[in-house]
Design a protein around this motif. Structure first.
Motif, PDB file in Angstrom:
ATOM      1  N   ARG A  55     -25.630  37.320 -34.482  1.00 55.05           N
ATOM      2  CA  ARG A  55     -25.446  36.301 -35.517  1.00 55.05           C
ATOM      3  C   ARG A  55     -26.560  35.265 -35.484  1.00 55.05           C
ATOM      4  N   ALA A  56     -26.967  34.876 -34.288  1.00 59.41           N
ATOM      5  CA  ALA A  56     -28.048  33.895 -34.157  1.00 59.41           C
ATOM      6  C   ALA A  56     -29.352  34.458 -34.714  1.00 59.41           C
ATOM      7  N   LYS A  57     -29.628  35.735 -34.463  1.00 59.54           N
ATOM      8  CA  LYS A  57     -30.845  36.364 -34.980  1.00 59.54           C
ATOM      9  C   LYS A  57     -30.806  36.453 -36.505  1.00 59.54           C
ATOM     10  N   VAL A  58     -29.641  36.797 -37.056  1.00 66.63           N
ATOM     11  CA  VAL A  58     -29.506  36.873 -38.515  1.00 66.63           C
ATOM     12  C   VAL A  58     -29.703  35.494 -39.127  1.00 66.63           C
ATOM     13  N   LEU A  59     -29.115  34.474 -38.526  1.00 71.16           N
ATOM     14  CA  LEU A  59     -29.267  33.107 -39.014  1.00 71.16           C
ATOM     15  C   LEU A  59     -30.728  32.667 -38.963  1.00 71.16           C
ATOM     16  N   GLN A  60     -31.404  32.985 -37.868  1.00 73.97           N
ATOM     17  CA  GLN A  60     -32.824  32.634 -37.743  1.00 73.97           C
ATOM     18  C   GLN A  60     -33.656  33.327 -38.818  1.00 73.97           C
ATOM     19  N   ALA A  61     -33.385  34.601 -39.052  1.00 71.27           N
ATOM     20  CA  ALA A  61     -34.118  35.347 -40.082  1.00 71.27           C
ATOM     21  C   ALA A  61     -33.845  34.759 -41.462  1.00 71.27           C
ATOM     22  N   GLU A  62     -32.616  34.393 -41.723  1.00 71.84           N
ATOM     23  CA  GLU A  62     -32.274  33.798 -43.024  1.00 71.84           C
ATOM     24  C   GLU A  62     -32.966  32.447 -43.201  1.00 71.84           C
ATOM     25  N   GLU A  63     -33.022  31.654 -42.146  1.00 74.74           N
ATOM     26  CA  GLU A  63     -33.719  30.365 -42.224  1.00 74.74           C
ATOM     27  C   GLU A  63     -35.207  30.577 -42.494  1.00 74.74           C
ATOM     28  N   GLN A  64     -35.805  31.580 -41.854  1.00 80.84           N
ATOM     29  CA  GLN A  64     -37.216  31.881 -42.081  1.00 80.84           C
ATOM     30  C   GLN A  64     -37.436  32.314 -43.532  1.00 80.84           C
ATOM     31  N   ARG A  65     -36.527  33.129 -44.065  1.00 82.67           N
ATOM     32  CA  ARG A  65     -36.644  33.582 -45.452  1.00 82.67           C
ATOM     33  C   ARG A  65     -36.556  32.399 -46.406  1.00 82.67           C
ATOM     34  N   ILE A  66     -35.598  31.520 -46.156  1.00 78.40           N
ATOM     35  CA  ILE A  66     -35.414  30.340 -47.014  1.00 78.40           C
ATOM     36  C   ILE A  66     -36.641  29.438 -46.964  1.00 78.40           C
ATOM     37  N   ASN A  67     -37.278  29.364 -45.801  1.00 70.58           N
ATOM     38  CA  ASN A  67     -38.463  28.517 -45.635  1.00 70.58           C
ATOM     39  C   ASN A  67     -39.734  29.173 -46.159  1.00 70.58           C
ATOM     40  N   GLY A  68     -39.619  30.335 -46.786  1.00 69.68           N
ATOM     41  CA  GLY A  68     -40.752  30.955 -47.448  1.00 69.68           C
ATOM     42  C   GLY A  68     -41.578  31.900 -46.612  1.00 69.68           C
ATOM     43  N   GLU A  69     -41.117  32.233 -45.415  1.00 66.53           N
ATOM     44  CA  GLU A  69     -41.882  33.179 -44.607  1.00 66.53           C
ATOM     45  C   GLU A  69     -41.815  34.567 -45.238  1.00 66.53           C
ATOM     46  N   LYS A  70     -42.850  35.365 -44.982  1.00 64.23           N
ATOM     47  CA  LYS A  70     -42.946  36.705 -45.561  1.00 64.23           C
ATOM     48  C   LYS A  70     -41.774  37.559 -45.091  1.00 64.23           C
ATOM     49  N   THR A  71     -41.209  38.302 -46.020  1.00 66.40           N
ATOM     50  CA  THR A  71     -40.113  39.219 -45.700  1.00 66.40           C
ATOM     51  C   THR A  71     -40.518  40.639 -46.087  1.00 66.40           C
ATOM     52  N   LEU A  72     -39.737  41.597 -45.658  1.00 68.20           N
ATOM     53  CA  LEU A  72     -39.981  42.995 -45.991  1.00 68.20           C
ATOM     54  C   LEU A  72     -39.009  43.449 -47.070  1.00 68.20           C
ATOM     55  N   SER A  73     -39.479  44.333 -47.924  1.00 67.64           N
ATOM     56  CA  SER A  73     -38.567  44.961 -48.866  1.00 67.64           C
ATOM     57  C   SER A  73     -37.746  45.996 -48.099  1.00 67.64           C
ATOM     58  N   ILE A  74     -36.727  46.514 -48.721  1.00 63.81           N
ATOM     59  CA  ILE A  74     -35.904  47.537 -48.073  1.00 63.81           C
ATOM     60  C   ILE A  74     -36.743  48.760 -47.735  1.00 63.81           C
ATOM     61  N   SER A  75     -37.605  49.180 -48.649  1.00 63.24           N
ATOM     62  CA  SER A  75     -38.424  50.365 -48.383  1.00 63.24           C
ATOM     63  C   SER A  75     -39.418  50.107 -47.246  1.00 63.24           C
ATOM     64  N   GLU A  76     -39.985  48.897 -47.180  1.00 59.92           N
ATOM     65  CA  GLU A  76     -40.893  48.561 -46.075  1.00 59.92           C
ATOM     66  C   GLU A  76     -40.154  48.561 -44.736  1.00 59.92           C
ATOM     67  N   ALA A  77     -38.965  47.990 -44.726  1.00 59.35           N
ATOM     68  CA  ALA A  77     -38.162  47.961 -43.498  1.00 59.35           C
ATOM     69  C   ALA A  77     -37.793  49.376 -43.073  1.00 59.35           C
ATOM     70  N   ARG A  78     -37.432  50.206 -44.035  1.00 58.40           N
ATOM     71  CA  ARG A  78     -37.078  51.599 -43.747  1.00 58.40           C
ATOM     72  C   ARG A  78     -38.262  52.329 -43.113  1.00 58.40           C
ATOM     73  N   GLU A  79     -39.445  52.113 -43.658  1.00 58.92           N
ATOM     74  CA  GLU A  79     -40.642  52.760 -43.117  1.00 58.92           C
ATOM     75  C   GLU A  79     -40.934  52.293 -41.684  1.00 58.92           C
ATOM     76  N   LYS A  80     -40.791  50.992 -41.438  1.00 59.63           N
ATOM     77  CA  LYS A  80     -41.013  50.486 -40.089  1.00 59.63           C
ATOM     78  C   LYS A  80     -40.017  51.097 -39.107  1.00 59.63           C
ATOM     79  N   LEU A  81     -38.766  51.224 -39.530  1.00 61.67           N
ATOM     80  CA  LEU A  81     -37.763  51.831 -38.663  1.00 61.67           C
ATOM     81  C   LEU A  81     -38.082  53.301 -38.393  1.00 61.67           C
ATOM     82  N   LYS A  82     -38.528  54.016 -39.410  1.00 58.59           N
ATOM     83  CA  LYS A  82     -38.898  55.418 -39.214  1.00 58.59           C
ATOM     84  C   LYS A  82     -40.052  55.528 -38.235  1.00 58.59           C
ATOM     85  N   ASP A  83     -41.051  54.649 -38.379  1.00 55.62           N
ATOM     86  CA  ASP A  83     -42.194  54.669 -37.471  1.00 55.62           C
ATOM     87  C   ASP A  83     -41.756  54.433 -36.028  1.00 55.62           C
TER      88      ASP A  83
END
Length: 88
Positions: A55-83
């Protein structure tokens, strides 16, 4: 929820331990009628800690997203996971 007197913990440790393991719920221990401690079996405690950490990691990621940090699209995340999967 289970509530037990501190004397029960002192005098019937084995039964409290068994109850914690079987119920997988916290047991509230009172002293002089007031809440004093919470007892849990180790597996339930570790599972709870993992959930809180996630939960803390999800909250941190959400705060980063809200603050304008770069995020991945679903397809980009999927590719990183496959790699990562194929690199193992």
């Amino acid at each position: 929820m289970y509530i037990k007197a501190s004397a029960t913990l002192r005098n019937e440790y084995s039964s409290i331990s068994k109850l914690a393991k079987e119920s997988q719920e916290p047991i509230y221990i009172t002293k002089n009628g007031e809440a004093d401690l919470v007892v849990m079996d180790i597996d339930s405690f570790e599972r709870r800690e993992q959930i809180l950490e996630l939960r803390a990691k999800v909250l941190q990621a959400e705060e980063q997203r809200i603050n304008g940090e770069k995020t991945l699209s679903i397809s980009e995340a999927r590719e990183k996971l496959k790699d990562r999967l194929y690199d193992m």
